[in-house]
Design a protein around this motif. Structure first.
Motif, PDB file in Angstrom:
ATOM      1  N   GLU A  66       6.400 -24.424 -21.535  1.00 39.44           N
ATOM      2  CA  GLU A  66       7.056 -24.056 -20.290  1.00 39.44           C
ATOM      3  C   GLU A  66       6.247 -22.983 -19.601  1.00 39.44           C
ATOM      4  OE1 GLU A  66      10.354 -20.822 -20.375  1.00 39.44           O
ATOM      5  OE2 GLU A  66      10.913 -22.327 -21.884  1.00 39.44           O
ATOM      6  N   ARG A  67       6.286 -23.004 -18.274  1.00 40.24           N
ATOM      7  CA  ARG A  67       5.590 -21.994 -17.478  1.00 40.24           C
ATOM      8  C   ARG A  67       6.595 -21.333 -16.559  1.00 40.24           C
ATOM      9  NH1 ARG A  67       0.961 -26.328 -16.894  1.00 40.24           N
ATOM     10  NH2 ARG A  67      -0.163 -25.844 -18.818  1.00 40.24           N
ATOM     11  N   ASN A  68       6.464 -20.039 -16.444  1.00 40.64           N
ATOM     12  CA  ASN A  68       7.387 -19.237 -15.653  1.00 40.64           C
ATOM     13  C   ASN A  68       6.617 -18.356 -14.676  1.00 40.64           C
ATOM     14  OD1 ASN A  68      10.192 -19.481 -17.283  1.00 40.64           O
ATOM     15  ND2 ASN A  68       8.496 -19.356 -18.742  1.00 40.64           N
ATOM     16  N   THR A  69       7.196 -18.176 -13.497  1.00 43.05           N
ATOM     17  CA  THR A  69       6.683 -17.193 -12.552  1.00 43.05           C
ATOM     18  C   THR A  69       7.539 -15.940 -12.665  1.00 43.05           C
ATOM     19  OG1 THR A  69       5.834 -18.850 -11.012  1.00 43.05           O
ATOM     20  CG2 THR A  69       6.283 -16.655 -10.124  1.00 43.05           C
ATOM     21  N   VAL A  70       6.909 -14.838 -12.984  1.00 45.24           N
ATOM     22  CA  VAL A  70       7.596 -13.557 -13.180  1.00 45.24           C
ATOM     23  C   VAL A  70       7.177 -12.605 -12.059  1.00 45.24           C
ATOM     24  CG1 VAL A  70       7.887 -11.570 -14.708  1.00 45.24           C
ATOM     25  CG2 VAL A  70       7.680 -13.887 -15.675  1.00 45.24           C
ATOM     26  N   THR A  71       8.158 -11.951 -11.457  1.00 46.76           N
ATOM     27  CA  THR A  71       7.871 -11.026 -10.363  1.00 46.76           C
ATOM     28  C   THR A  71       8.537  -9.675 -10.601  1.00 46.76           C
ATOM     29  OG1 THR A  71       7.768 -12.884  -8.802  1.00 46.76           O
ATOM     30  CG2 THR A  71       7.964 -10.674  -7.859  1.00 46.76           C
ATOM     31  N   PHE A  72       7.769  -8.618 -10.462  1.00 50.27           N
ATOM     32  CA  PHE A  72       8.295  -7.255 -10.462  1.00 50.27           C
ATOM     33  C   PHE A  72       8.116  -6.701  -9.046  1.00 50.27           C
ATOM     34  CE2 PHE A  72       7.437  -7.863 -14.952  1.00 50.27           C
ATOM     35  CZ  PHE A  72       8.529  -7.254 -15.548  1.00 50.27           C
ATOM     36  N   THR A  73       9.181  -6.121  -8.497  1.00 48.30           N
ATOM     37  CA  THR A  73       9.143  -5.624  -7.119  1.00 48.30           C
ATOM     38  C   THR A  73       9.540  -4.156  -7.086  1.00 48.30           C
ATOM     39  OG1 THR A  73       9.810  -7.824  -6.361  1.00 48.30           O
ATOM     40  CG2 THR A  73       9.922  -6.032  -4.759  1.00 48.30           C
ATOM     41  N   GLY A  74       8.619  -3.317  -6.641  1.00 44.83           N
ATOM     42  CA  GLY A  74       8.893  -1.887  -6.520  1.00 44.83           C
ATOM     43  C   GLY A  74       8.726  -1.428  -5.087  1.00 44.83           C
ATOM     44  N   ASP A  75       7.954  -0.379  -4.911  1.00 51.21           N
ATOM     45  CA  ASP A  75       7.726   0.136  -3.564  1.00 51.21           C
ATOM     46  C   ASP A  75       6.309   0.691  -3.503  1.00 51.21           C
ATOM     47  OD1 ASP A  75       8.190   0.760  -0.944  1.00 51.21           O
ATOM     48  OD2 ASP A  75       9.434   2.532  -1.362  1.00 51.21           O
ATOM     49  N   THR A  76       5.666   0.521  -2.363  1.00 50.94           N
ATOM     50  CA  THR A  76       4.318   1.040  -2.209  1.00 50.94           C
ATOM     51  C   THR A  76       4.348   2.429  -1.586  1.00 50.94           C
ATOM     52  OG1 THR A  76       2.085   0.483  -1.456  1.00 50.94           O
ATOM     53  CG2 THR A  76       3.902   0.062   0.082  1.00 50.94           C
ATOM     54  N   GLY A  77       3.218   3.016  -1.503  1.00 51.39           N
ATOM     55  CA  GLY A  77       3.086   4.356  -0.920  1.00 51.39           C
ATOM     56  C   GLY A  77       1.672   4.837  -1.096  1.00 51.39           C
ATOM     57  N   HIS A  78       1.341   5.919  -0.465  1.00 52.48           N
ATOM     58  CA  HIS A  78      -0.010   6.468  -0.521  1.00 52.48           C
ATOM     59  C   HIS A  78      -0.312   6.961  -1.941  1.00 52.48           C
ATOM     60  CE1 HIS A  78      -3.539   8.831   0.403  1.00 52.48           C
ATOM     61  NE2 HIS A  78      -3.493   8.436   1.684  1.00 52.48           N
ATOM     62  N   ALA A  79      -1.464   6.551  -2.438  1.00 57.90           N
ATOM     63  CA  ALA A  79      -1.834   6.912  -3.809  1.00 57.90           C
ATOM     64  C   ALA A  79      -2.036   8.413  -3.988  1.00 57.90           C
ATOM     65  CB  ALA A  79      -3.117   6.174  -4.209  1.00 57.90           C
ATOM     66  N   GLY A  80      -2.291   9.121  -2.893  1.00 53.87           N
ATOM     67  CA  GLY A  80      -2.544  10.545  -3.018  1.00 53.87           C
ATOM     68  C   GLY A  80      -1.362  11.438  -2.716  1.00 53.87           C
ATOM     69  N   THR A  81      -0.270  10.872  -2.180  1.00 57.08           N
ATOM     70  CA  THR A  81       0.829  11.734  -1.736  1.00 57.08           C
ATOM     71  C   THR A  81       2.147  11.509  -2.453  1.00 57.08           C
ATOM     72  OG1 THR A  81       1.437  10.190   0.030  1.00 57.08           O
ATOM     73  CG2 THR A  81      -0.197  11.872   0.577  1.00 57.08           C
ATOM     74  N   VAL A  96      -4.741  -2.874  -2.992  1.00 57.71           N
ATOM     75  CA  VAL A  96      -5.785  -2.023  -2.414  1.00 57.71           C
ATOM     76  C   VAL A  96      -5.934  -0.783  -3.291  1.00 57.71           C
ATOM     77  CG1 VAL A  96      -5.485  -2.831  -0.045  1.00 57.71           C
ATOM     78  CG2 VAL A  96      -4.110  -0.911  -0.872  1.00 57.71           C
ATOM     79  N   VAL A  97      -7.069  -0.133  -3.192  1.00 60.39           N
ATOM     80  CA  VAL A  97      -7.414   0.920  -4.124  1.00 60.39           C
ATOM     81  C   VAL A  97      -6.558   2.181  -3.958  1.00 60.39           C
ATOM     82  CG1 VAL A  97      -9.219   1.890  -2.619  1.00 60.39           C
ATOM     83  CG2 VAL A  97      -9.392   2.159  -5.125  1.00 60.39           C
ATOM     84  N   ASN A  98      -6.049   2.419  -2.747  1.00 55.53           N
ATOM     85  CA  ASN A  98      -5.361   3.691  -2.512  1.00 55.53           C
ATOM     86  C   ASN A  98      -3.884   3.534  -2.192  1.00 55.53           C
ATOM     87  OD1 ASN A  98      -5.756   2.485  -0.076  1.00 55.53           O
ATOM     88  ND2 ASN A  98      -6.545   4.297   0.989  1.00 55.53           N
ATOM     89  N   ALA A  99      -3.269   2.470  -2.735  1.00 48.11           N
ATOM     90  CA  ALA A  99      -1.827   2.271  -2.534  1.00 48.11           C
ATOM     91  C   ALA A  99      -1.173   1.850  -3.836  1.00 48.11           C
ATOM     92  CB  ALA A  99      -1.570   1.221  -1.456  1.00 48.11           C
ATOM     93  N   ILE A 100       0.043   2.324  -4.055  1.00 51.79           N
ATOM     94  CA  ILE A 100       0.829   1.960  -5.232  1.00 51.79           C
ATOM     95  C   ILE A 100       1.227   0.487  -5.122  1.00 51.79           C
ATOM     96  CG2 ILE A 100       2.981   2.423  -6.490  1.00 51.79           C
ATOM     97  CD1 ILE A 100       2.840   5.257  -5.103  1.00 51.79           C
ATOM     98  N   PRO A 101       1.066  -0.317  -6.179  1.00 49.29           N
ATOM     99  CA  PRO A 101       1.458  -1.722  -6.117  1.00 49.29           C
ATOM    100  C   PRO A 101       2.963  -1.891  -5.841  1.00 49.29           C
ATOM    101  CG  PRO A 101      -0.006  -1.357  -7.975  1.00 49.29           C
ATOM    102  CD  PRO A 101       0.369  -0.002  -7.450  1.00 49.29           C
ATOM    103  N   ARG A 102       3.253  -2.612  -4.759  1.00 49.47           N
ATOM    104  CA  ARG A 102       4.640  -2.865  -4.384  1.00 49.47           C
ATOM    105  C   ARG A 102       5.224  -4.022  -5.199  1.00 49.47           C
ATOM    106  NH1 ARG A 102       3.831  -4.403   0.509  1.00 49.47           N
ATOM    107  NH2 ARG A 102       4.480  -2.507   1.623  1.00 49.47           N
TER     108      ARG A 102
END
Length: 405
Positions: free
Chosen positions: A211-226, A269-275
């Motif tokens: 069986e194959r499943n698609t798994v999704t985690f959903t959070g929030d993005t934001g500036h990596a430095g702030t 992208v390198v400077n954003a938190i994964p959403r």
């Protein structure tokens, strides 16, 4: 005659039926496929078989038994993955032909008919479908797949028709179960178990369900430095926890494989938190109940992780293929046949899918694994020793002699 060396020579010969010389690249309904069939026809003729290609592109060599006797089938596929090895699939056709040739040389006549089947497409590389030949014989073929196209826009229907097949005659290919004794497929193990146990051969207990499943985690993005670390809702961190938890949990379950093989990040992208993170979870097990239990455990792990990391979680099954057990009686006969030749042959499941999985809808199935060096498959370094293939040929011949109906 050195049957194992003959098998090695034949595999080297047919490996030239390839798009290039980097391993073997042979897709269905191509000039390379046609060249391979010319070689296989010769093998079948040398074994005293009457040869024809059916409407699905399966090359069939038949040894006729007594009038009215049922038929036993031996088969595998001729196609390869891109830049694959010279043993996967086609070795089963070689070994079947040589086993029958050996019986002729030994003056043995079987009380039933035998057919060697060289299926056109098991890998599903050219078209997004597979197992067309065995499904046609089993009467389970879905005619809707004829509309599927390859990367060049050629439909499966047109490719098959241009090769000499006949899409309109598929219904007539279905065999009668009452007249079919069973099916045997010999295949390299594609894994390390036989080599680790120093055994040339293995007896397959069944083909794992998938069986194959698609798994999704959903959070929030934001500036990596702030965005402070303690206030982040990082979907990738949650996904990482899940990946580790799945790996650790799967190691505790016998004969189960769990793989996370694809991962995508947003915004990536390198400077954003994964959403958001989307990944695939594939689960394979010989027992469908065990597989279902693990899928439930995976959902529970995802729920717990998402709660702790304050992110969303979803898991959707996108594909399912039930497990296919090999026939106990055929396994016992095969075990007895291999006993004098390879007494160490263990019983083990197949984690990979084979033509046998589709043939199970027609008749009882059995499979014989042959040791491969380092467990390597689907790459040019794939290798099976001549002595091991000789053991397989001897075992297949003894198996056919021992069969009763």
């Amino acid at each position: 005659m050195n049957w194992g060396q003959c098998a090695q020579d034949r595999l080297s010969d047919i490996a030239r039926c390839s798009v290039d010389t980097t391993g073997v690249t042979r897709f269905p309904f191509t000039p390379q496929h046609e060249a391979a069939l010319d070689v296989i026809r010769l093998w079948m003729s040398q074994a005293g078989l009457k040869v024809h290609m059916d409407a699905a592109g399966t090359l069939i060599g038949r040894k006729e038994g007594p009038k009215g006797a049922p038929t036993f089938l031996i088969g595998s596929h001729q196609d390869s993955v891109r830049n694959g090895g010279r043993y996967d699939g086609i070795m089963g056709v070689v070994l079947g032909c040589l086993a029958l040739e050996k019986l002729v040389a030994d003056g043995i006549e079987l009380p039933f008919s035998v057919e060697i089947l060289a299926f056109a497409d098991e890998e599903g590389v050219r078209f997004p479908t597979a197992l067309m030949g065995p499904r046609a014989l089993a009467g389970t073929f879905d005619h809707a797949v004829f509309a599927m196209t390859d990367s060049g826009g050629v439909s499966l229907r047109d490719a098959l028709a241009g090769f000499g097949g006949d899409p309109d005659r598929f219904t007539s290919l279905a065999r009668e179960p009452a007249k079919t004794l069973g099916y045997l497929e010999a295949h390299i193990e594609q894994g390390p178990v036989l080599e680790a146990q120093d055994s040339a051969l293995g007896l397959v207990t069944g083909i794992c369900g998938i069986e194959r499943n698609t798994v999704t985690f959903t959070g929030d993005t934001g500036h990596a430095g702030t965005v402070p670390m303690d206030s982040r809702r990082d979907a990738l961190v949650a996904a990482s926890d899940f990946i580790s938890a799945i790996h650790d949990a799967a190691k505790k379950v016998t004969d189960l494989r769990a793989t996370i093989g694809a991962l995508s990040l947003h915004p990536n992208v390198v400077n954003a938190i994964p959403r958001a993170v989307e990944l695939t979870l594939e689960i394979r097990a010989l027992n469908d109940a065990v597989r279902d239990d693990f899928a439930r455990l995976a959902r529970s792990l995802g729920d717990n992780i998402s709660g702790g990391r304050r992110v969303g979680f979803s898991m959707e099954r996108t594909y399912e293929q039930p497990a296919v057990p090999c026939n106990g009686d055929l396994i016992d006969v095969l075990s007895a046949a291999t006993g004098a030749i390879c007494p160490t042959a263990p019983r083990l499941p197949s984690g990979a899918t084979h033509d046998a999985s589709a043939m199970a809808d027609l008749c009882p199935i059995s499979m014989l694994f042959v040791r491969c060096k380092d467990g390597v498959s689907h790459k040019p370094e794939e290798f099976a020793a001549s002595d091991d293939m000789d053991a397989a040929i001897q075992s297949i011949a003894a198996f056919l002699v021992a069969l009763e109906f």
